[in-house]
Design an enzyme around this catalytic site. Structure first.
Site, PDB file in Angstrom:
ATOM      1  N   LYS A   1      13.690  79.143  60.255  1.00 45.76           N
ATOM      2  CA  LYS A   1      13.376  79.651  58.916  1.00 45.76           C
ATOM      3  C   LYS A   1      14.309  78.904  57.954  1.00 45.76           C
ATOM      4  O   LYS A   1      15.103  79.496  57.215  1.00 45.76           O
ATOM      5  CB  LYS A   1      13.576  81.178  58.886  1.00 45.76           C
ATOM      6  CG  LYS A   1      13.112  81.856  57.617  1.00 45.76           C
ATOM      7  CD  LYS A   1      11.603  81.967  57.483  1.00 45.76           C
ATOM      8  CE  LYS A   1      11.226  82.598  56.147  1.00 45.76           C
ATOM      9  NZ  LYS A   1       9.778  82.535  55.856  1.00 45.76           N
TER      10      LYS A   1
ATOM     11  N   ASP B   1      12.245  86.362  70.814  1.00 45.55           N
ATOM     12  CA  ASP B   1      11.863  87.683  71.309  1.00 45.55           C
ATOM     13  C   ASP B   1      10.491  88.060  70.756  1.00 45.55           C
ATOM     14  O   ASP B   1       9.581  88.447  71.496  1.00 45.55           O
ATOM     15  CB  ASP B   1      12.923  88.701  70.868  1.00 45.55           C
ATOM     16  CG  ASP B   1      12.588  90.108  71.329  1.00 45.55           C
ATOM     17  OD1 ASP B   1      12.184  90.266  72.500  1.00 45.55           O
ATOM     18  OD2 ASP B   1      12.712  91.050  70.530  1.00 45.55           O
TER      19      ASP B   1
ATOM     20  N   ASP C   1       7.190  81.895  60.378  1.00 43.99           N
ATOM     21  CA  ASP C   1       5.986  82.627  59.962  1.00 43.99           C
ATOM     22  C   ASP C   1       4.725  81.810  60.261  1.00 43.99           C
ATOM     23  O   ASP C   1       3.734  82.319  60.785  1.00 43.99           O
ATOM     24  CB  ASP C   1       6.064  83.066  58.486  1.00 43.99           C
ATOM     25  CG  ASP C   1       6.615  82.005  57.549  1.00 43.99           C
ATOM     26  OD1 ASP C   1       6.966  80.896  58.019  1.00 43.99           O
ATOM     27  OD2 ASP C   1       6.692  82.266  56.330  1.00 43.99           O
TER      28      ASP C   1
ATOM     29  N   ASP D   1       6.432  88.062  72.797  1.00 45.69           N
ATOM     30  CA  ASP D   1       5.521  89.210  72.951  1.00 45.69           C
ATOM     31  C   ASP D   1       4.166  88.862  72.330  1.00 45.69           C
ATOM     32  O   ASP D   1       3.113  89.195  72.887  1.00 45.69           O
ATOM     33  CB  ASP D   1       6.086  90.473  72.269  1.00 45.69           C
ATOM     34  CG  ASP D   1       6.950  91.320  73.208  1.00 45.69           C
ATOM     35  OD1 ASP D   1       7.604  90.742  74.102  1.00 45.69           O
ATOM     36  OD2 ASP D   1       6.978  92.554  73.045  1.00 45.69           O
TER      37      ASP D   1
ATOM     38  N   TYR E   1      21.707  89.250  67.523  1.00 52.63           N
ATOM     39  CA  TYR E   1      21.959  90.176  68.621  1.00 52.63           C
ATOM     40  C   TYR E   1      23.449  90.400  68.883  1.00 52.63           C
ATOM     41  O   TYR E   1      23.834  91.440  69.403  1.00 52.63           O
ATOM     42  CB  TYR E   1      21.340  89.644  69.923  1.00 52.63           C
ATOM     43  CG  TYR E   1      19.873  89.887  70.062  1.00 52.63           C
ATOM     44  CD1 TYR E   1      18.957  89.201  69.279  1.00 52.63           C
ATOM     45  CD2 TYR E   1      19.389  90.804  70.986  1.00 52.63           C
ATOM     46  CE1 TYR E   1      17.602  89.418  69.420  1.00 52.63           C
ATOM     47  CE2 TYR E   1      18.029  91.024  71.129  1.00 52.63           C
ATOM     48  CZ  TYR E   1      17.145  90.332  70.349  1.00 52.63           C
ATOM     49  OH  TYR E   1      15.798  90.553  70.493  1.00 52.63           O
TER      50      TYR E   1
HETATM   51  C1  IPM Z   1      13.585  91.341  75.837  1.00 51.21           C
HETATM   52  C2  IPM Z   1      13.920  92.685  75.233  1.00 51.21           C
HETATM   53  C3  IPM Z   1      15.391  92.749  74.886  1.00 51.21           C
HETATM   54  C4  IPM Z   1      15.657  91.703  73.805  1.00 51.21           C
HETATM   55  C5  IPM Z   1      15.909  94.133  74.434  1.00 51.21           C
HETATM   56  C6  IPM Z   1      15.601  95.196  75.419  1.00 51.21           C
HETATM   57  C7  IPM Z   1      17.380  94.096  74.142  1.00 51.21           C
HETATM   58  O1  IPM Z   1      13.103  92.934  74.133  1.00 51.21           O
HETATM   59  O2  IPM Z   1      14.191  90.961  76.847  1.00 51.21           O
HETATM   60  O3  IPM Z   1      12.671  90.673  75.337  1.00 51.21           O
HETATM   61  O4  IPM Z   1      15.412  91.965  72.621  1.00 51.21           O
HETATM   62  O5  IPM Z   1      16.119  90.624  74.178  1.00 51.21           O
HETATM   63 MN    MN Z   2      11.464  91.525  73.891  1.00 50.38          MN
END
Ligand code: IPM
Ligand code: MN
Ligand code: NAD
Length: 366
Positions: free
Chosen positions: A187, A243, A219, A247, A141
């Site tokens: 990884k 990240d 993975d 999700d 990032y």
């Molecule tokens: C999160 C989001 C952010 C990230 C983006 C919007 C930069 O996906 O907070 O999970 O990747 O950290």
């Molecule tokens: Mn995210």
């Protein structure tokens, strides 16, 4: 207790879900006799549109003056073609970096009331309760160089010893305060940064004989999260892996809208944000699930203000509203409440008295 909270609503559903969280915080203030002062500032696309940059100095100053920050979400298709430095997401990344918020805590748990909502089988998810500790200010990032031409693009992945050590220590401390189990995700079979990461976990582990540690490749971790999510206690991983895995992990609850997060450092300051994005597909329609934002407010109370009972009151209220069968649209396609109706249900639980007469809970049919 008297505290200042800066609110950064941002874009898309950000303003809707932060509004819900602020209302819940105001209810907590009233019930527990605290004084919370709220100050609003711009971030993301909203800031780009109004002042030409995604993290204005005035916003940094407003956060600096606050005891904690509550953030909605940033981004949306209308800003997809702006210059890289003006992207709404840059504002969020710059905020995390500016305040050195290197530890992003993302708790994940299975809710009994949502057992039928999760796409995963009930017997797999029940009992799941873990925290992803995501490194937030390093890795792909932020590392340089980063460039793009029509023919090639470069991203760089750098992790220093110091950056790895501090996040790993934070994760060990958390594991020690929970069930004493730490899973480090990397990884290391391919990436040099992961090899260093794994070495440092092995070094730090010597100081935590009470914590059981295992290493798992990312993975395989993605698979294990679905196969046996209840086997995890604390997961520590680098920025991008965290990240993606968080999700994925949100599906244990049944919706991305359920997960909160705390972006913190050594002192009590923090930025509290749901893990979801600006959800442009549902923005402005009262369809957003505010639970992630409301639970982020609970994390704010606990981590930044040390208000454990107040945080627990919010978590319990959210759970009871779900148990009573009140869902937002992401959790139920046929019968659901709007964002503000569902928030009112949480507030009703917190107030301990019915406000059902004053607010008409007509179900919206999907
Ligand atoms: C999160 C989001 C952010 C990230 C983006 C919007 C930069 O996906 O907070 O999970 O990747 O950290
Ligand atoms: Mn995210
Ligand atoms: P997203 O998280 O915004 O949405 C993914 C899906 O989940 C969508 O279908 C959305 O409707 C749904 N969803 C998300 N939150 C929800 C909620 N609270 N209630 C109900 N449904 C919800 O991810 P995306 O579509 O990939 O990204 C949209 C924008 O958000 C992009 O610009 C991205 O960069 C940004 N983003 C911002 C943050 C942040 O500010 N922290 C996090 C992730 C993505």
């Amino acid at each position: 207790m008297k505290k200042k909270i800066t609110v950064l609503p941002g874009d898309g559903i950000g303003p809707e879900v932060t509004q819900a969280a602020v209302e819940v915080l105001k209810t907590i203030a009233k019930r527990f006799q605290h004084e919370f002062e709220f100050q609003y500032a711009l971030i993301g696309g909203a800031a780009v549109d109004q002042v030409g940059e995604p993290l204005p100095d005035a916003t940094v100053a407003a956060c600096q003056q606050a005891d904690a920050v509550l953030l909605g979400s940033v981004g949306g298709p209308q800003w997809d073609s702006v210059a890289a430095e003006q992207r709404p997401e840059k504002g969020l990344l710059a905020l995390r970096k500016h305040f050195n918020l290197y530890a992003n805590l993302r708790p994940v748990k299975a809710y009994e009331a949502l057992a039928e909502v999760s796409p995963l089988k009930q017997n797999r998810i029940m009992g799941t309760d873990f925290v992803i500790v995501r490194e937030l200010t390093g890795g792909l990032y932020f590392s340089e160089p980063r460039k793009k031409t029509a023919d090639a693009a470069v991203d760089t992945l750098v992790y220093t010893r110091k950056e790895i050590e501090r996040i790993v220590i934070a994760a060990f401390q958390l594991a020690r305060s929970r069930n004493g189990k730490l899973t480090s995700v990397d990884k290391a079979n391919v990436l040099a940064s992961s090899k260093l990461w794994r070495e440092i976990v092995e070094e730090v582990k010597v100081g935590y004989p009470d914590v059981a540690v295992d290493h798992i490749l990312v993975d395989a971790a993605a698979m294990q999260l679905i196969k046996e999510p209840s086997s995890f206690d604390v997961i520590v991983t680098e920025n991008l892996f965290g990240d993606i895995l968080s999700d994925e992990a949100s599906m244990i609850t049944g919706s991305l809208g359920m997960l909160p997060s705390a972006s913190v450092r050594e002192d009590s300051f923090g930025v509290y944000e749901p893990i979801h994005g600006s959800a442009p597909d549902i923005a402005g329609k009262e369809l957003a699930n505010p639970a992630g934002a409301i639970l982020s407010a609970a994390m704010l109370l606990e981590h930044s203000f040390g208000l454990k009972a107040e945080a627990k009151a919010i978590e319990d209220a959210v759970e009871r509203v779900l148990q009573d069968g009140y869902f937002t649209a992401d959790l139920s396609t046929n019968r659901f409440l709007s964002t503000s109706q569902w928030t009112a249900k949480v507030i009703e639980e917190l107030d301990g008295e019915s406000v059902a007469e004053s607010i008409c809970f007509s179900y919206i049919s999907g």
